[in-house]
Write an enzyme that holds these catalytic residues in place. Structure first.
Site, PDB file in Angstrom:
ATOM      1  N   ARG A 424       0.916  -1.227  -0.099  1.00  0.00           N
ATOM      2  CA  ARG A 424      -0.117  -0.019  -0.025  1.00  0.00           C
ATOM      3  C   ARG A 424       0.950   1.456  -0.107  1.00  0.00           C
ATOM      4  O   ARG A 424       0.354   2.618  -0.614  1.00  0.00           O
ATOM      5  CB  ARG A 424      -1.223   0.076   1.195  1.00  0.00           C
ATOM      6  N   GLU A 453      -1.103  -8.531   4.608  1.00  0.00           N
ATOM      7  CA  GLU A 453      -2.486  -8.377   4.932  1.00  0.00           C
ATOM      8  C   GLU A 453      -3.056  -9.458   4.373  1.00  0.00           C
ATOM      9  O   GLU A 453      -2.675 -10.252   3.237  1.00  0.00           O
ATOM     10  CB  GLU A 453      -3.381  -7.219   4.215  1.00  0.00           C
ATOM     11  N   GLU A 464     -10.989  -2.511  -5.244  1.00  0.00           N
ATOM     12  CA  GLU A 464      -9.999  -1.360  -3.952  1.00  0.00           C
ATOM     13  C   GLU A 464      -7.997  -1.034  -4.662  1.00  0.00           C
ATOM     14  O   GLU A 464      -8.158  -0.064  -4.799  1.00  0.00           O
ATOM     15  CB  GLU A 464     -10.123  -2.314  -2.775  1.00  0.00           C
ATOM     16  N   ASP A 521     -13.629   5.148 -11.978  1.00  0.00           N
ATOM     17  CA  ASP A 521     -13.761   6.411 -11.749  1.00  0.00           C
ATOM     18  C   ASP A 521     -12.742   7.483 -12.641  1.00  0.00           C
ATOM     19  O   ASP A 521     -12.377   8.066 -11.773  1.00  0.00           O
ATOM     20  CB  ASP A 521     -13.965   6.510 -10.104  1.00  0.00           C
ATOM     21  N   HIS A 743     -18.314  -0.365   1.551  1.00  0.00           N
ATOM     22  CA  HIS A 743     -17.966  -1.243   1.691  1.00  0.00           C
ATOM     23  C   HIS A 743     -17.247  -0.599  -0.117  1.00  0.00           C
ATOM     24  O   HIS A 743     -18.756  -1.498  -0.934  1.00  0.00           O
ATOM     25  CB  HIS A 743     -17.692  -2.714   2.110  1.00  0.00           C
ATOM     26  N   CYS A 745     -15.357  -1.702  -2.225  1.00  0.00           N
ATOM     27  CA  CYS A 745     -14.945  -2.999  -3.253  1.00  0.00           C
ATOM     28  C   CYS A 745     -15.985  -3.943  -3.639  1.00  0.00           C
ATOM     29  O   CYS A 745     -16.038  -4.903  -4.227  1.00  0.00           O
ATOM     30  CB  CYS A 745     -14.028  -3.668  -1.914  1.00  0.00           C
TER      31      CYS A 745
END
Length: 777
Positions: A424, A453, A464, A521, A743, A745
């Site tokens: 990330r 993760e 995501e 987007d 959420h 995702c």
């Protein structure tokens, strides 16, 4: 199939040329001959009956009505049911040469009496009313007298032949009107005659159809005249062709139009664009209905067998191509491009159509709807692209598996996926490194893992990753793209740099989104997608420019409206441009605080802009801004996108359709969202849910878009509609003082059980208006 050498050409040319195949001249006497009703082509027939010979069916059984009961014309006052002979038993004319300019001629005496068209005398100029006012007065008199004789005589004579049609509807019967801009037809008179026709007794309507049959069967000597084109133009607007019982006649009319030479199609295209929106749309809808009912007839017995009339659909498609070309010549278009979609095609074997097109291209040997992509809906095109991509994914994954086995290595299921492992904290650099190393795997199914993760990617992590990466790359501080507030869109930064690989990354992201059905987007102007399809297939020659397209001030207005307005003002300025503006063919741009100048043409800094050369200046300026100044950036972006979407299916798409595939549709239907929503912890009859939908359905459009953006990460709808969002509302067992949580995702909204509609509305508006579209956890 993505090599340029094997790629089919784009869509079929709207000016449909006749097939080139000479036949021997007929040995029959050159007296009275059948008209050259050429086939659309025998191969087009094979495209529908999949190999059947291209037989040509006739409407001989209808022609016999011309000779039957001539005295029926006297029975005008009592409407009768319009009945046509059984068209299942139509005979076949002998095959006619495909070349419209050198057709096999047949003597009418060599045919049976049933097929012969009556030999008509020279047309006599009509004596019935020749003006719209006179015609309308006669129609009005019928209401009081009930006598249809004058009206019947008008229709009988007017539709008897092509010369009579011109005599009735030409603005000036003595003028030639040989220009593309003016058909010379009194459109209001034509409309009045056709509007009245459907309200006349059936014998009058039959009379009109008999006249059309006579006209279509009449011999043609030499090329078509402009009067002939006018007659075709008038007949094509006949509303009687909405009735399936007239389809045999309609099909032959369409076939004669498609076999006209290209120059004649050019005239028709420009005449079509002069039609009113209403009449133009009626033409399109009539042709689409004709195709749909031929594909899926409600009463199959109404039509000849498909093997006998397999040229019907190719002929209708070619005439639709003329109308589509006319529509594209008008700005704004007469009707939206989506009005050409035929949703019936969503239910045929699209991949067979696609593979036929892949194999035969736009040649006349086989017909495919992919030759006319404007009739294929975006939903159907998405299916073609997805299935094509799936086949490519499977093929590449299978090859990887075979390679492993051949080297006697243990197969690993991960080899079937494009596995992305990213941190990330280093999202862009890690993503770029992974995609660079795994170029060969780009067409495999995408799976994302965030380092450190736990969790399996069931689609949420992939979405995501897209959301976070797009948000970071398009941030103004990153410097790759400039956000223009006036147009609410991003455009490529013209700053020069040593490495354009990150622009390639954005192109890859867009390609992966299309292949993995992810809506992004992203706010690029329509011009971007036009450039992305220039050309739609990557050229084999690496020196060929890519991403370069013709641009105008309209394209610039979509990005920089103020600048476009200023250039338009320059073009319309009535004073002395050179003295008042004191400009040269040179532009200036700021790059990292330094003003740099660029010549729009050699020696441009010494060439003043004048009244005479200002158009050239504006064109060069727009081309510099949208093409030349960002060439390296856009070329990297182009190659990135096409490294994933290397498919001939892209050739089926319009630029607007590529945008919808990448970003979704802006058309919201919240009622459709309500019908498809799933619930977890709630039932759709619960009070909180009823409050929620009462509030949301009452929202203005901007708040509805904010809600969609808050819960899904985008305010647009996937190609498949709201149902494809898999929108879910879950019960959040927390205090009702809390705001809703999303959420993105999983397109999931977590809603506390608010006790009142007022409280729910207040909390929901606060939540969706202050989230920047993300509620990631």
């Amino acid at each position: 199939m993505s090599e340029a050498g094997r790629a089919p050409s784009r869509a079929a040319s709207p000016a449909v040329a006749a097939a080139a195949s000479e036949e021997k001249k007929s040995k029959e006497p050159e007296r009275e001959k059948l008209p050259p009703i050429a086939t659309a082509n025998a191969g087009a027939a094979a495209g529908l009956d999949r190999g059947a010979k291209g037989h040509i069916s006739t409407f001989s059984s209808i022609v016999t009505t011309v000779n039957q009961k001539k005295e029926a014309a006297e029975n005008r006052s009592s409407p009768t049911h319009l009945v046509f002979p059984n068209i299942k038993n139509v005979r076949d004319l002998p095959p006619i040469c495909l070349d419209v300019r050198q057709k096999q001629r047949l003597s009418i005496d060599a045919l049976s009496s049933e097929i012969k068209a009556p030999v008509l005398p020279e047309p006599v100029l009509p004596t019935q009313p020749k003006t719209m006012k006179d015609f309308q007065e006669h129609v009005e008199k019928v209401k009081s007298s009930g006598d249809w004789k004058a009206v019947h005589d008008f229709y009988l004579t007017t539709f008897d032949s092509f010369p009579e049609l011109n005599a009735a509807f030409k603005k000036d019967a003595t003028a030639s009107f040989n220009t593309i801009e003016d058909s010379g037809i009194n459109a209001k008179f034509v409309n009045a005659v056709y509007d009245a026709l459907l309200n006349t007794p059936q014998d009058i309507q039959k009379t009109v159809l008999k006249g059309i049959i006579n006209s279509l069967l009449r011999e043609w000597k030499g090329p078509r005249t402009k009067d002939d084109l006018r007659a075709y133009f008038i007949l094509l607007q006949n509303p009687q062709f909405n009735n399936t019982s007239t389809y045999v006649i309609y099909a032959h009319l369409l076939r004669q139009i498609t076999t006209l030479v290209e120059a004649d199609h050019h005239f028709l295209i420009h005449w079509f664009k002069k039609l009113s929106q209403k009449r133009f749309k009626q033409l399109v809808e009539r042709l689409l209905q004709f195709i749909s009912l031929r594909l899926f007839p409600a009463k199959p017995e109404e039509f000849p067998p498909i093997t006998k009339c397999s040229w019907w659909i190719p002929s209708a498609s070619k005439v639709l191509a003329l109308l589509n070309t006319a529509n594209n010549l008008v700005h704004p278009p007469l009707i939206p491009y989506t009005d050409f979609y035929n949703s019936t095609l969503d239910h045929i074997d699209l991949m067979e159509e696609y593979h036929t097109w892949q194999s035969f291209g736009n040649s006349h040997s086989r017909f495919s709807f992919c030759q006319y992509p404007f009739v294929i809906s975006i939903t159907a095109k998405k299916i073609i692209i997805q299935r094509d991509s799936e086949q490519q994914m499977i093929s590449i994954a299978r090859q990887s598996l075979v390679d492993k086995v051949s080297r006697r290595q243990r197969p690993d299921m991960n080899m079937l996926f494009l596995n992305m492992k990213v941190r990330r904290t280093h999202l862009v650099s890690d993503s770029l490194d992974e995609l660079t190393r795994k170029t060969a795997d780009l067409k495999k199914k995408l799976k994302v893992t965030f380092v450190g993760e736990a969790g399996l990617d069931m689609g949420g992590l992939t979405k995501e990753w897209f959301l976070l990466l797009i948000r970071q790359i398009f941030h103004p501080d990153y410097g790759m793209f400039t956000y223009h507030k006036d147009s609410h869109c991003h455009w490529f930064s013209s700053f020069k740099c040593d490495n354009y690989s990150e622009f390639r990354l954005v192109g890859i992201l867009m390609g992966l989104a299309v292949y993995n059905s992810i809506t992004l987007d992203i706010r690029f102007p329509p011009c971007c997608y036009k450039k992305l399809l220039s050309p739609p297939i990557v050229p084999s020659d690496q020196n060929t420019p890519v991403g370069i397209c013709s641009v105008t001030t309209d394209d610039l207005c979509q990005i920089m409206p103020e600048l476009a307005h200023g250039l338009s003002e320059l073009l319309s300025y009535e004073g002395n441009v050179e003295e008042d503006f004191y400009s040269t063919f040179q532009v200036f741009q700021e790059e990292f605080g330094i003003i740099k100048s660029y010549n729009l043409k050699p020696g441009g800094d010494k060439i003043p802009v004048t009244n005479q050369n200002r158009k050239e200046y504006v064109q060069l300026y727009v081309d510099f801004l949208l093409n030349k100044s960002i060439y390296k950036q856009f070329a990297a972006f182009y190659y990135g996108f096409h490294s994933v979407c290397a498919s001939n299916a892209l050739m089926l798409l319009r630029p607007e359709e590529v945008e919808i595939l990448v970003c979704g549709s802006p058309e919201l239907d919240m009622h459709a969202l309500q019908r498809s929503t799933q619930y977890d912890g709630y039932a759709k009859t619960d009070l909180t849910i009823r409050y929620f939908w009462d509030v949301v359905l009452g929202f203005p459009l901007d708040l509805q878009k904010k809600l969609l953006h808050f819960t899904t990460g985008s305010d647009r709808v996937p190609v498949g509609g709201m149902a494809d969002l898999n929108f879910k509302i879950s019960k959040n067992e927390t205090s009702t003082n809390w705001l809703p949580v999303a959420h993105t995702c999983f397109n999931q909204l977590c809603l506390p059980p608010y006790k009142s509609k007022k409280d729910l509305k207040q909390k929901l508006i606060i939540g969706i208006s202050n989230s920047e579209g993300f509620g990631l956890e």
